[in-house]
Design an enzyme around this catalytic site. Structure first.
Site, PDB file in Angstrom:
ATOM      1  CB  CYS A  98      -0.939   0.004   1.211  1.00  0.00           C
ATOM      2  SG  CYS A  98      -2.128  -1.341   1.152  1.00  0.00           S
ATOM      3  CG  PHE A 232     -17.738   1.865   2.884  1.00  0.00           C
ATOM      4  CD1 PHE A 232     -17.244   0.609   3.218  1.00  0.00           C
ATOM      5  CD2 PHE A 232     -17.185   2.984   3.509  1.00  0.00           C
ATOM      6  CE1 PHE A 232     -16.237   0.464   4.164  1.00  0.00           C
ATOM      7  CE2 PHE A 232     -16.179   2.848   4.451  1.00  0.00           C
ATOM      8  CZ  PHE A 232     -15.704   1.579   4.782  1.00  0.00           C
TER       9      PHE A 232
END
Length: 268
Positions: A98, A232
């Site tokens: 990441c 989301f």
């Protein structure tokens, strides 16, 4: 992008010898104008697009016309640019995880988004569903997906062990195809980090959307420079963290009012 490798599979108290598909990872050493610039741990696909996108998002080049040549030999890529003195000031290893930023974040020095793109909520849901349907991820469980979409739908979808690498790839692809990035948006499978936001700002991509989470720093930078962040996205639900005016189903007045209320509550 994967190999079947032997392993011992356990189920309860039972152990059996078997094979399992494992995603491939390779080092790619890149030199710019004769000097080593970076070593990236990446997937062995679309390496040209990755190099182009990386050079662009790191501002080593301003457009693809500055690249005179890219030559690949085994695990190395040699780049010549029109400005032979334009090189990185430091060498860097870009990991497959990441991290991997070459740049220190100075928000005031980051460009502001210049785009009139709007996206309706149904298109957001459908593009997330389409882009993130990855047979390779189902098979290996070890891949990130980044999609580039426009008003007419899918532009490119790329899979890589690192989502930052995948984002560089779709940007490199768009540059080679002369696609107007201000009329596109990004779908990603993983967390929206400040580095993903920085790359979108440099490329003038006005929105980044994920089925996962984001970070506070990513949101702060996005608000300051006019980028839309949506996270989301699952089923009928989504969280709009910044730039709500680009969601066509919301009026600009509603988006401005709701974001102002969010800022008020943040200060309390």
């Amino acid at each position: 992008m994967f190999r079947e490798l032997p392993c011992i599979k356990a189920e309860g108290e039972s152990f059996t010898q078997d094979v399992h598909p494992v995603i491939e990872e390779m080092p790619l050493a890149v030199s710019v104008n004769g000097r080593h610039a970076l070593t990236a741990m990446t997937s062995p696909v679309m390496l040209r697009e990755f190099v182009i996108g990386f050079l662009y998002t790191e501002r080593i080049i301003k457009d693809i016309e500055e690249i005179e040549s890219i030559r690949f030999e085994e695990n190395t890529a040699s780049v010549l640019t029109t400005n032979p003195f334009k090189i990185l000031t430091s060498q860097k290893t870009v990991l497959s995880g990441c991290g991997g930023s070459m740049s220190f974040l100075d928000v005031e020095k980051l460009p502001e988004i210049d785009s009139d793109l709007t996206i309706d909520a149904d298109s957001i849901r459908e593009s997330v569903k389409e882009a993130l349907h990855s047979e390779l991820h189902v098979k290996t469980g070890g891949i990130h997906v980044v999609g580039l979409y426009g008003k007419d739908g899918r532009v490119a979808v790329v899979e890589d062990i690192g989502r930052h690498n995948a984002l560089d790839r779709v940007i490199g692809y768009a540059l080679e195809k002369d696609i107007d990035l201000s009329e596109t948006y990004v779908i990603c499978s993983g967390r929206i980090s400040s580095e993903m936001v920085r790359k979108c700002l440099v490329a003038n991509i006005p929105a980044i959307i994920s089925r996962g989470a984001t970070t506070t720093l990513a949101i702060d930078i996005a608000k300051a420079r006019g980028l839309t962040i949506i996270g989301f996205v699952r089923g009928k639900k989504m969280n709009i963290y910044s730039g709500g005016q680009r969601v066509a189903d919301m009026s600009s007045g509603d988006a401005g009012y709701l974001e102002a209320k969010m800022e008020e509550e943040k200060e309390i």
